[in-house]
Design a protein around this motif. Structure first.
Motif, short mmCIF file in Angstrom:
data_model
loop_
_atom_site.label_atom_id
_atom_site.label_comp_id
_atom_site.label_asym_id
_atom_site.label_seq_id
_atom_site.Cartn_x
_atom_site.Cartn_y
_atom_site.Cartn_z
N GLY A 48 0.78 -1.23 0.00
CA GLY A 48 0.00 0.00 0.00
C GLY A 48 0.81 1.27 0.00
N SER A 49 2.09 1.20 0.34
CA SER A 49 2.91 2.41 0.38
C SER A 49 3.42 2.73 -1.02
N LEU A 50 3.82 3.99 -1.22
CA LEU A 50 4.41 4.38 -2.50
C LEU A 50 5.89 4.04 -2.46
N PRO A 101 1.85 13.88 -14.40
CA PRO A 101 1.59 12.97 -13.28
C PRO A 101 0.16 12.44 -13.28
N VAL A 102 0.02 11.18 -12.92
CA VAL A 102 -1.29 10.54 -12.84
C VAL A 102 -1.36 9.77 -11.52
N THR A 122 7.15 12.39 -7.03
CA THR A 122 6.38 11.72 -5.99
C THR A 122 5.27 12.61 -5.46
N ASP A 123 5.61 13.86 -5.14
CA ASP A 123 4.59 14.80 -4.64
C ASP A 123 3.48 15.01 -5.66
N ALA A 124 3.86 15.09 -6.93
CA ALA A 124 2.86 15.31 -7.98
C ALA A 124 1.91 14.13 -8.10
N SER A 145 1.57 7.14 3.30
CA SER A 145 2.23 7.75 2.14
C SER A 145 1.61 9.09 1.80
N LEU A 146 0.30 9.21 1.98
CA LEU A 146 -0.40 10.45 1.67
C LEU A 146 -0.25 11.50 2.77
#
Length: 425
Positions: free
Chosen positions: A234-236, A258-259, A297-299, A413-414
């Protein structure tokens, strides 16, 4: 390549894939206004399931058709997809006779027709894939030269008395299939063998990356999942080096689109999939790998959609972390409504069903049904018991399926796990 559209055969296959997607998921796409189809665009997405590529890929093809660009997108795909026998190992739930029949097929012609290009993933490369290369690159060496002693011992334990197990070719037998399917194959080699094989591995990856660079220089739109593998927890994941190379090696500026893809999977019905397209990020070339990864990553994270699976589980995780307790449907719905409204106020993307009273109520009831079915909560009259970590078991006596732990890592992650979104949660 810029002017090369999808072939008729590719369009038939894409149509079949779209039919499969519609049968499996409800897909909702937002942010299409940000997709311009500009030349030399690298579309980057997080990686949740094997379905990510087909969902986003068929969408890219349709959006570019709508823009009448005269081009088809390209896709960076895992190398083992192109290997003969991939389906036999991938379709583990299918009947053995069907898997055996499909095992002789190669997907390479179809994948090439669909504009997929392979990339070798070092971490996921199986021991069998590594050993198959060694006779061609280094010769049919003695296994004692190739395998670490502890790995060689496992092969010998599976070798019947009187059978030959001396050289690499001897180990490439069906009886060793379970050992050959192990990932991190390069780590199972002796240090001396790895050093000899390493230049070959680097050369293969270098040729593959050069192919992607050439396509971007020709103006292609390309889909890349820079984590390199599905997130199993579940983590990025950490973004791999290929992203930095594809942004810096081409002799033309490369845009990044980014998507974010999120599955609202804790449901008794077909899961909903939310695809959100962000704004293009120009001028990433020339940055350090750390800075590139941080910005991309942020995007991608900013394109995530807040779903029932995320927001309702956030409250159950809070109860679980406090030692367990009871929740009611009305209480959970109220907290999800409050959190969803605060997400909107902070500019986050939210499933619109959570902002509609009737739809939210139905979705919460469905969510609780899923959690009850999977042993994450236990119905008790009009309430539901949330056990502390390692708590309730499923009706068949097995442990829960880990969905809450998966969502826990998504929320972490969020940055939303224990944030102030819902006040005094």
């Amino acid at each position: 390549m810029r002017g090369q559209g999808a072939s008729p055969g590719a369009r038939i296959i894409v149509g079949l894939v779209r039919g499969w997607i519609r049968a499996q998921f409800h897909v909702e796409v937002h942010g299409l206004e940000h997709f311009t189809g500009s030349p030399s665009t690298l579309v980057v997405s997080n990686h949740r399931r094997d379905a990510d590529g087909p969902i986003i890929g068929t969408g890219l093809l349709r959006w570019m058709d709508d823009m009448d660009t005269g081009a088809a997108p390209w896709f960076v795909a895992r190398e083992d997809l192109f290997r003969r026998g991939f389906l036999r190992h991938y379709l583990t739930d299918w009947p053995s006779p069907v898997r055996a029949l499909l095992g002789g097929l190669s997907l390479r012609p179809v994948l090439q027709m669909l504009h997929l290009c392979p990339i070798r993933r070092i971490r996921e490369r199986t021991l069998g894939e590594v050993l198959e290369d060694i006779p061609t690159v280094l010769g049919d060496l003695s296994l004692a030269e190739v395998l670490r002693p502890c790995v060689l011992a496992r092969f010998r334990r599976q070798t019947p008395s009187g059978s030959r197990l001396q050289r690499v070719s001897d180990a490439l037998q069906p009886r060793y299939r379970s050992l050959l399917r192990q990932q991190y194959g390069l780590m199972k080699l002796t240090r001396a063998c790895f050093r000899r094989l390493r230049p070959h591995e680097e050369a293969v990856i270098g040729r593959q990356l050069n192919r992607f660079v050439d396509l971007l220089e020709e103006g292609a739109v390309m889909l890349l999942e820079p984590e390199g593998a599905i997130s199993v927890d579940g983590s990025l994941g950490r973004l791999r080096l290929g992203l930095h190379i594809l942004l810096n090696r081409p002799r033309v500026p490369v845009r990044v689109l980014p998507v974010g893809i999120v599955y609202d999977f804790m449901t008794r019905e077909r899961p909903w999939v939310f695809v959100h397209i962000g704004r293009e990020i120009p001028d990433l070339g020339g940055l350090s790998r750390r800075e590139t990864s941080a910005r991309v990553t942020d995007a991608m994270l900013s394109c995530s959609t807040m779903t029932t699976s995320l927001l309702a589980s956030r409250w159950l995780l809070t109860v679980r972390a406090c030692g367990g307790g009871y929740v009611t449907r009305d209480d959970l719905e109220a907290r999800v409504r409050l959190t969803a409204e605060r997400c909107v106020a902070r500019g986050l993307h939210v499933d619109s069903r959570l902002l509609n009273g009737k739809q939210r109520s139905r979705r919460i009831a469905d969510y609780l049904g899923y959690c009850s079915d999977h042993g994450m909560i236990t119905p008790s009259g009009r309430r539901y018991l949330v056990a502390k970590h390692g708590g309730p078991t499923c009706p068949d006596g097995t442990q829960p399926d880990g969905a809450l732990d998966y969502v826990h890592n998504q929320l972490r992650s969020l940055g939303l796990l224990w944030s102030d979104l819902a006040g005094d949660l």
